[in-house]
Design a protein around this motif. Structure first.
Motif, PDB file in Angstrom:
ATOM      1  N   ALA A   1      10.187  49.876   5.631  1.00 48.02           N
ATOM      2  CA  ALA A   1      10.985  51.324   5.199  1.00 48.02           C
ATOM      3  C   ALA A   1      11.245  51.534   6.040  1.00 48.02           C
ATOM      4  CB  ALA A   1      10.955  51.054   3.754  1.00 48.02           C
ATOM      5  N   GLY A   2      12.028  52.623   5.742  1.00 48.94           N
ATOM      6  CA  GLY A   2      11.877  53.989   7.089  1.00 48.94           C
ATOM      7  C   GLY A   2      12.784  53.888   8.154  1.00 48.94           C
ATOM      8  N   ALA A   3      12.731  54.837   9.370  1.00 47.67           N
ATOM      9  CA  ALA A   3      13.465  54.888  10.560  1.00 47.67           C
ATOM     10  C   ALA A   3      12.743  53.826  10.915  1.00 47.67           C
ATOM     11  CB  ALA A   3      12.607  56.476  10.798  1.00 47.67           C
ATOM     12  N   GLY A   4      13.571  53.206  11.785  1.00 43.53           N
ATOM     13  CA  GLY A   4      13.371  52.359  13.145  1.00 43.53           C
ATOM     14  C   GLY A   4      12.510  52.383  14.584  1.00 43.53           C
ATOM     15  N   VAL A   5      11.001  52.958  13.780  1.00 47.00           N
ATOM     16  CA  VAL A   5      10.297  53.029  14.994  1.00 47.00           C
ATOM     17  C   VAL A   5       8.859  51.905  14.758  1.00 47.00           C
ATOM     18  CG1 VAL A   5      10.836  55.353  15.022  1.00 47.00           C
ATOM     19  CG2 VAL A   5       8.656  54.138  13.691  1.00 47.00           C
ATOM     20  N   ALA A   6       8.970  51.419  15.878  1.00 46.78           N
ATOM     21  CA  ALA A   6       7.352  50.666  16.399  1.00 46.78           C
ATOM     22  C   ALA A   6       6.130  51.099  15.423  1.00 46.78           C
ATOM     23  CB  ALA A   6       7.208  49.886  17.591  1.00 46.78           C
ATOM     24  N   ARG A   7       6.069  50.034  14.550  1.00 44.52           N
ATOM     25  CA  ARG A   7       4.948  50.375  13.823  1.00 44.52           C
ATOM     26  C   ARG A   7       3.631  49.118  14.128  1.00 44.52           C
ATOM     27  NH1 ARG A   7       4.383  53.552   8.709  1.00 44.52           N
ATOM     28  NH2 ARG A   7       2.130  54.628   9.572  1.00 44.52           N
ATOM     29  N   ARG A   8       2.032  49.767  13.945  1.00 39.58           N
ATOM     30  CA  ARG A   8       1.107  48.868  13.841  1.00 39.58           C
ATOM     31  C   ARG A   8       1.296  47.797  12.827  1.00 39.58           C
ATOM     32  NH1 ARG A   8      -4.207  48.868  16.226  1.00 39.58           N
ATOM     33  NH2 ARG A   8      -3.717  50.867  17.525  1.00 39.58           N
ATOM     34  N   LEU A   9       0.966  46.945  13.177  1.00 42.73           N
ATOM     35  CA  LEU A   9       1.478  45.063  12.230  1.00 42.73           C
ATOM     36  C   LEU A   9       0.074  45.499  11.506  1.00 42.73           C
ATOM     37  CD1 LEU A   9       2.911  42.771  11.171  1.00 42.73           C
ATOM     38  CD2 LEU A   9       1.194  41.915  13.079  1.00 42.73           C
ATOM     39  N   VAL A  10       0.398  45.479   9.750  1.00 44.86           N
ATOM     40  CA  VAL A  10      -0.781  45.763   8.893  1.00 44.86           C
ATOM     41  C   VAL A  10      -0.788  43.887   8.617  1.00 44.86           C
ATOM     42  CG1 VAL A  10      -1.107  45.610   6.453  1.00 44.86           C
ATOM     43  CG2 VAL A  10      -0.602  47.039   7.705  1.00 44.86           C
ATOM     44  N   VAL A  11      -1.624  43.169   8.641  1.00 45.98           N
ATOM     45  CA  VAL A  11      -1.678  41.632   8.691  1.00 45.98           C
ATOM     46  C   VAL A  11      -2.489  41.501   7.451  1.00 45.98           C
ATOM     47  CG1 VAL A  11      -2.903  39.108   9.244  1.00 45.98           C
ATOM     48  CG2 VAL A  11      -2.015  40.951  11.517  1.00 45.98           C
ATOM     49  N   VAL A  12      -2.208  40.834   6.301  1.00 47.66           N
ATOM     50  CA  VAL A  12      -2.957  40.787   5.520  1.00 47.66           C
ATOM     51  C   VAL A  12      -3.116  39.143   5.060  1.00 47.66           C
ATOM     52  CG1 VAL A  12      -2.937  40.307   2.103  1.00 47.66           C
ATOM     53  CG2 VAL A  12      -0.960  42.186   3.693  1.00 47.66           C
ATOM     54  N   LEU A  13      -4.397  39.154   4.730  1.00 47.66           N
ATOM     55  CA  LEU A  13      -5.816  38.228   4.574  1.00 47.66           C
ATOM     56  C   LEU A  13      -5.470  37.597   3.238  1.00 47.66           C
ATOM     57  CD1 LEU A  13      -8.195  38.865   7.771  1.00 47.66           C
ATOM     58  CD2 LEU A  13      -5.939  37.522   7.819  1.00 47.66           C
ATOM     59  N   HIS A  14      -5.198  36.977   2.616  1.00 47.67           N
ATOM     60  CA  HIS A  14      -5.841  36.467   0.975  1.00 47.67           C
ATOM     61  C   HIS A  14      -6.623  36.057   0.690  1.00 47.67           C
ATOM     62  CE1 HIS A  14      -5.109  32.024   1.209  1.00 47.67           C
ATOM     63  NE2 HIS A  14      -4.092  31.900   1.851  1.00 47.67           N
ATOM     64  N   GLY A  15      -7.009  36.163  -0.251  1.00 44.37           N
ATOM     65  CA  GLY A  15      -8.380  35.315  -0.960  1.00 44.37           C
ATOM     66  C   GLY A  15      -8.302  33.376  -1.783  1.00 44.37           C
ATOM     67  N   GLY A  16      -8.863  33.766  -2.443  1.00 43.19           N
ATOM     68  CA  GLY A  16      -9.039  32.362  -3.043  1.00 43.19           C
ATOM     69  C   GLY A  16     -10.230  31.732  -2.690  1.00 43.19           C
TER      70      GLY A  16
ATOM     71  N   PRO B   1      12.949  43.122  15.879  1.00 47.45           N
ATOM     72  CA  PRO B   1      12.936  44.108  17.524  1.00 47.45           C
ATOM     73  C   PRO B   1      12.640  45.142  16.765  1.00 47.45           C
ATOM     74  CG  PRO B   1      13.896  42.009  17.011  1.00 47.45           C
ATOM     75  CD  PRO B   1      13.645  42.002  15.911  1.00 47.45           C
ATOM     76  N   GLY B   2      12.003  46.569  18.146  1.00 45.40           N
ATOM     77  CA  GLY B   2      11.231  47.601  17.759  1.00 45.40           C
ATOM     78  C   GLY B   2      10.708  48.016  16.258  1.00 45.40           C
ATOM     79  N   ARG B   3       9.980  47.155  15.363  1.00 50.56           N
ATOM     80  CA  ARG B   3       9.659  47.746  14.397  1.00 50.56           C
ATOM     81  C   ARG B   3       8.153  47.218  14.639  1.00 50.56           C
ATOM     82  NH1 ARG B   3      13.273  48.556  10.653  1.00 50.56           N
ATOM     83  NH2 ARG B   3      11.257  50.268  10.238  1.00 50.56           N
ATOM     84  N   VAL B   4       8.299  46.492  14.715  1.00 54.09           N
ATOM     85  CA  VAL B   4       6.168  46.607  15.649  1.00 54.09           C
ATOM     86  C   VAL B   4       5.798  46.735  16.709  1.00 54.09           C
ATOM     87  CG1 VAL B   4       4.657  44.518  14.868  1.00 54.09           C
ATOM     88  CG2 VAL B   4       6.918  44.808  13.555  1.00 54.09           C
ATOM     89  N   SER B   5       4.501  47.607  16.484  1.00 52.08           N
ATOM     90  CA  SER B   5       4.042  47.617  18.055  1.00 52.08           C
ATOM     91  C   SER B   5       3.292  46.405  17.978  1.00 52.08           C
ATOM     92  CB  SER B   5       2.546  49.059  17.523  1.00 52.08           C
ATOM     93  OG  SER B   5       2.224  48.715  18.441  1.00 52.08           O
ATOM     94  N   ARG B   6       3.167  46.240  19.459  1.00 52.60           N
ATOM     95  CA  ARG B   6       2.291  45.184  19.939  1.00 52.60           C
ATOM     96  C   ARG B   6       0.946  45.151  19.668  1.00 52.60           C
ATOM     97  NH1 ARG B   6       5.367  40.550  22.490  1.00 52.60           N
ATOM     98  NH2 ARG B   6       6.865  41.575  22.979  1.00 52.60           N
ATOM     99  N   ALA B   7       0.311  47.221  19.402  1.00 53.87           N
ATOM    100  CA  ALA B   7      -1.297  46.852  19.526  1.00 53.87           C
ATOM    101  C   ALA B   7      -2.069  46.305  18.174  1.00 53.87           C
ATOM    102  CB  ALA B   7      -1.085  48.396  18.941  1.00 53.87           C
ATOM    103  N   ALA B   8      -2.858  45.721  18.408  1.00 56.84           N
ATOM    104  CA  ALA B   8      -4.315  45.174  17.706  1.00 56.84           C
ATOM    105  C   ALA B   8      -3.671  45.878  16.166  1.00 56.84           C
ATOM    106  CB  ALA B   8      -5.579  45.222  18.474  1.00 56.84           C
ATOM    107  N   PRO B   9      -3.782  44.745  15.588  1.00 56.78           N
ATOM    108  CA  PRO B   9      -2.942  45.126  14.236  1.00 56.78           C
ATOM    109  C   PRO B   9      -4.727  45.734  13.191  1.00 56.78           C
ATOM    110  CG  PRO B   9      -3.687  43.189  14.337  1.00 56.78           C
ATOM    111  CD  PRO B   9      -3.992  43.694  15.703  1.00 56.78           C
ATOM    112  N   ILE B  10      -3.959  45.757  12.132  1.00 56.24           N
ATOM    113  CA  ILE B  10      -5.263  46.406  11.060  1.00 56.24           C
ATOM    114  C   ILE B  10      -4.919  45.339   9.757  1.00 56.24           C
ATOM    115  CG2 ILE B  10      -5.427  48.028   9.141  1.00 56.24           C
ATOM    116  CD1 ILE B  10      -6.014  49.379  11.716  1.00 56.24           C
TER     117      ILE B  10
END
Length: 265
Positions: free
Chosen positions: A36-51, A114-123
Motif C-alpha cells: 500500500a502507499g506511494a509507488g516507490v520501490a521498497r525492499r522485499l519481505v519474504v515470509v517463510l511459513h512454519g508447520g 514494476p517500480g514497487r520492489v527493490s532488488r536488494a537482498a530481502p528481509i
C-alpha cells in the motif's frame, strides 16, 4: 487475541496480486502482494511459513500476516517450498529450495511488480520451522539476506530432535538423528552455523507450547557469544501463533521490530 490461537491458520485473506515460480516444481513458487502507499520501490519481505517442514502445512496460513504487511507498505512474498512427505522434500530439497527462492525472489518480484520492489537482498520473516529456514539462509548465504526476523524459530535442530518436537519432525526433515546423520545437522542446524553476520532479531512468546522459548534464549546467548549480530525479544504471555496473527496483542511489537530491520537499510 482470539479464543483459539490457531484460528489464524484458517482465517481467509485476500488473494495475492501475483504468483511467480523460482523453479519447475509446483511448490517452487511465491505469492506476491503489492505494498500500500506511494509507488516507490521498497525492499522485499519474504515470509517463510512454519508447520515443522511437513506437507500438510503450506503458505496459505500466512495470508493474514502477509496481507497485513502489505497494508503497512511492504512488498511481500510468501515463499513456498518442497516439504517432508512430498517428492523432493526433506533433505536436501527443502533447504535448497529456500536458498534458491531467497536468492531469486527480489528480481522475480521486481519484474512482476514494476517500480514497487527493490532488488536488494530481502528481509526474511520466518515463523517456527520457517524461522529455522530463515536462520539457515542467513548463515549459509548471507549475501542474499538483508536481515532476519525469526518468530518462535526452531533454532537448535539437535535440541528439537532430543525434545521430539512435533513427533519426529526433525528426524523426518534430515533423515535421522544427530548420531545417524551428523553431517546433515552440521550443515543445517543454526546452532552449529554461528556466527550469523546478518542482523537478526528473534522473537518468542513465553507461553509457547510448540517450540519452547528456552530454545531461543539458549540459541541467542550462544550465537551472540560467537559474534552474531543478534538480539532476543521475549513476549510475556504470548503463545506460538500470536506472533503471526495481526489481530493478536503481540502483533504491534512484531511490526515494530520488522520496521526497525527494514528501515535500517
Amino acid at each position: 487475541m482470539p479464543a483459539d490461537p490457531r484460528a489464524v491458520l484458517t482465517r481467509p485473506a485476500p488473494e495475492p496480486d501475483r504468483t511467480v515460480a523460482y523453479g519447475d516444481d509446483p511448490n517452487q513458487v511465491a505469492d506476491l502482494r503489492l505494498p500500500a502507499g506511494a509507488g516507490v520501490a521498497r525492499r522485499l519481505v519474504v515470509v517463510l511459513h512454519g508447520g515443522f517442514w511437513r506437507a500438510e502445512y503450506d503458505r496459505l496460513h500466512t495470508g493474514p500476516l502477509a496481507a497485513a504487511l502489505a497494508a503497512a507498505g511492504y512488498p511481500v512474498a510468501q515463499l513456498e517450498y518442497r516439504r517432508t512427505g512430498q517428492p523432493g522434500g526433506g533433505w536436501p530439497g527443502t533447504l535448497t529450495d529456500i536458498l534458491s527462492g531467497v536468492a531469486g525472489l527480489p528480481a522475480l518480484a521486481a519484474a512482476a511488480l514494476p517500480g514497487r520492489v527493490s532488488r536488494a537482498a530481502p528481509i526474511l520473516l520466518g515463523h517456527s520451522a520457517g524461522g529455522h529456514l530463515a536462520l539457515y539462509a542467513a548463515a549459509t548465504a548471507p549475501a542474499t539476506v538483508g536481515g532476519v526476523l525469526a518468530l518462535a524459530p526452531v533454532a537448535d535442530l539437535g535440541e528439537a530432535y532430543r525434545r521430539d518436537l512435533d513427533s519426529g519432525a526433525v528426524a523426518e526433515l534430515l533423515g535421522g538423528g544427530p548420531a545417524e546423520v551428523p553431517d546433515r545437522y552440521a550443515a543445517a542446524d543454526p546452532r552449529m552455523l554461528v556466527p550469523i553476520r546478518t542482523r537478526t532479531v528473534v522473537m518468542h512468546g513465553s507461553e509457547d507450547q510448540q517450540v519452547p522459548a528456552e530454545m531461543s534464549r539458549n540459541f541467542v546467548t550462544s550465537a551472540r557469544a560467537a559474534g552474531s549480530d543478534i538480539s532476543l525479544v521475549e513476549l510475556p504471555g504470548c503463545e506460538h501463533f500470536g506472533l503471526i496473527d495481526p489481530e493478536s496483542a503481540a502483533w504491534p511489537e512484531v511490526r515494530a521490530v520488522l520496521r526497525s530491520l527494514h528501515d535500517d537499510h
